[in-house]
Design an enzyme around this catalytic site. Structure first.
Site, short mmCIF file in Angstrom:
data_model
loop_
_atom_site.label_atom_id
_atom_site.label_comp_id
_atom_site.label_asym_id
_atom_site.label_seq_id
_atom_site.Cartn_x
_atom_site.Cartn_y
_atom_site.Cartn_z
N ASP A 165 -9.43 18.14 -13.04
CA ASP A 165 -9.72 17.00 -13.51
C ASP A 165 -9.73 16.99 -14.92
O ASP A 165 -10.53 17.48 -15.60
CB ASP A 165 -11.22 16.47 -12.95
N LYS A 222 -11.12 5.59 -17.82
CA LYS A 222 -11.39 5.94 -18.92
C LYS A 222 -10.59 5.97 -20.22
O LYS A 222 -9.73 4.92 -20.53
CB LYS A 222 -11.91 7.45 -18.52
N TYR A 275 -18.58 15.86 -12.53
CA TYR A 275 -18.69 14.48 -12.20
C TYR A 275 -19.83 14.16 -10.94
O TYR A 275 -19.58 14.68 -10.12
CB TYR A 275 -17.45 13.65 -12.20
N ARG A 299 0.73 -1.15 0.06
CA ARG A 299 0.01 0.00 -0.05
C ARG A 299 0.87 1.31 -0.21
O ARG A 299 0.67 2.25 -0.52
CB ARG A 299 -1.15 -0.18 1.06
#
Ligand SMILES: *Cc1c(COP(=O)(O)O)cnc(C)c1O
Length: 441
Positions: A223, A248, A151, A98
């Protein structure tokens, strides 16, 4: 104990613009770009060369070409690792997956090279990247000025999560610079905008946003999911932090969920401890898929734009279509700005079918190539209607107020050949016109 640079993001005291403390942002003083494999900063000028080679490495043990998948949750602790924990540079060593792992470093290096960033962190989703980035740069009681064209997940972060954390947001029209400035309060720390919005594909004037941020000593987070680093180089325009949903265009094959945050090493070092706490780290196999997908990013974006432009041009002159939104069409309100800022930026086209949502549903049924699904940026064309998917949570009137008229269709144009896409729309729209004529007869 492993968090070397955990100072809360206080925009005023750490701003590179603050007089007298420029050394705070001086990378040479204590920080180096990365963490990357080796010191080498590439010198390639082409985006595709970066996309193929940056960060990728052959397996030294076997000679296998391409970056191995390091499917390990933990790493051997030796003196160097113990020292990194003790002395606060654990982000530059492998300790626990992590915290950072070789699969992440490889794809982060590729993403950083493409974006022109010193540092990057990949996340388990675009929303993990956005939430972690925003909260990394907001103090208790802080305020963000953001676009009202957002979004859905980000909208919920600003409208629901921030108030529960004693923070707040004001949402403004991204084209109204006076409104943006008027919304800035003494506790504002961030300006947050999407470079190209959904579904109306509004192009945001990033240089102008950066200018306002500099004047008020705020950080700018963009973004750039719809624009990609191929279409738009945010950091070169003065943006502090870029976030993407890598689910995306970056990955491009509709087969994983991921996100990324990019910026200076100094700022990304502030995001890292939050990633450790919030936990949205990306797993090694997804890193491998994303790294592989990225290799074709530049040529995919070219193909997306070529097919989208050809199809948008066809749709605009079709009698069954009311209106087409595509930034490269001269009819788009941001056409001049798009020409100035963007290059191979997006394959998303939004259009309005005459006859409202019923006609739009009939069109989706008649089409053979585009698949009915939300999301975007995959090699295959995806089509959906805001009224029953992305904007279904709003009332009819709220949608109209947002500029989403009845009959609005969201189309993510894939890399299929424009001739096939146009032929498919021709037959589907033809069926609809036939039906209208029959009903009227
Ligand atoms: C999809 C998307 C997100 C969220 O990304 P996930 O990977 O689905 O979490 C954020 N911003 C934009 C503009 C998006 O299109």
């Amino acid at each position: 104990m492993t968090t070397s640079n955990t100072t809360r993001g206080d925009a005023s005291s750490q701003s590179p613009l603050s007089p007298g403390i420029n050394w705070l942002s001086d990378l040479k003083r204590s920080r180096k770009p990365g963490p990357f494999f080796g010191e080498a900063q590439h010198t390639w000028s082409g985006a595709s060369t970066c996309a193929v080679h940056a960060g990728s490495s052959d397996d030294p043990r076997t000679g296998a070409v391409g970056t191995p998948i390091y499917q390990s949750s933990t790493f051997l602790l030796e003196d160097d690792q113990y020292n990194s924990i003790h002395d606060g540079y654990a982000r530059d060593r492998f300790i626990y997956a992590r915290y950072g792992n070789p699969s992440q470093w490889a794809v982060q290096q590729k993403l950083a090279a493409l974006e022109g960033a010193e540092s990057a962190i990949v996340f388990s989703s675009g929303m993990a990247a956005i939430t972690t980035a925003v909260l990394s740069f907001m103090d208790k009681g802080a305020h963000v000025v953001a676009s009202k064209e957002l979004y859905g997940g980000t909208y919920n972060l600003f409208n629901q999560e921030l108030p529960s954390l004693d923070m707040s947001a004001t949402l403004v029209d991204p084209r109204d610079f006076d409104a943006i400035e008027a919304a800035i309060q003494p506790n504002t720390q961030i300006l947050y905008f999407e470079a190209i919005t959904n579904p109306l594909l509004t192009v945001v004037d990033i240089p102008k946003i950066v200018e306002i941020a500099k004047k008020h000593r705020l950080r700018v987070i963009i973004d750039a999911t719809f624009a990609t680093p191929i279409g738009l180089r945010c950091l070169e325009l003065g943006v502090d932090i870029v976030v993407h949903s890598a689910s995306k265009y970056l990955n491009g094959h509709s087969d994983l969920i991921a996100g990324v945050v990019l910026g200076s090493r100094k700022l990304i070092d502030q995001v890292w401890p939050r990633m450790l706490t919030y936990g949205g780290s990306l797993d090694p196999h997804a890193c491998f898929l994303l790294e592989r997908g990225l290799k074709t990013l530049a040529i995919r974006m070219q193909a997306h734009q070529d097919s989208a432009f050809a199809l948008a041009t066809y749709l605009e002159q079709h009698p069954a279509i009311e209106k087409v939104f595509y930034p490269l069409l001269p009819s788009h309100p941001d056409h001049a700005l798009a020409q100035r800022l963007l290059d191979n930026a997006t394959g998303n086209v939004t259009f309005v079918v005459k006859g409202g949502d019923g006609a739009a549903l009939a069109l989706l049924k008649a089409l053979r190539l585009p698949k009915q699904a939300t999301s975007l940026g995959g090699v295959e064309s995806l089509i959906s209607l805001p009224f029953n998917s992305s904007q279904a949570g709003f009332t009819h009137q709220q949608r109209v107020d947002m500029g989403i008229l009845p009959g609005t269709v969201r189309l993510s144009v894939g890399i299929e050949d424009a001739t096939d896409l146009i032929a498919d729309f021709k037959q589907a729209l033809g069926q609809m016109t036939d039906k209208t004529e029959t009903t009227h007869a």
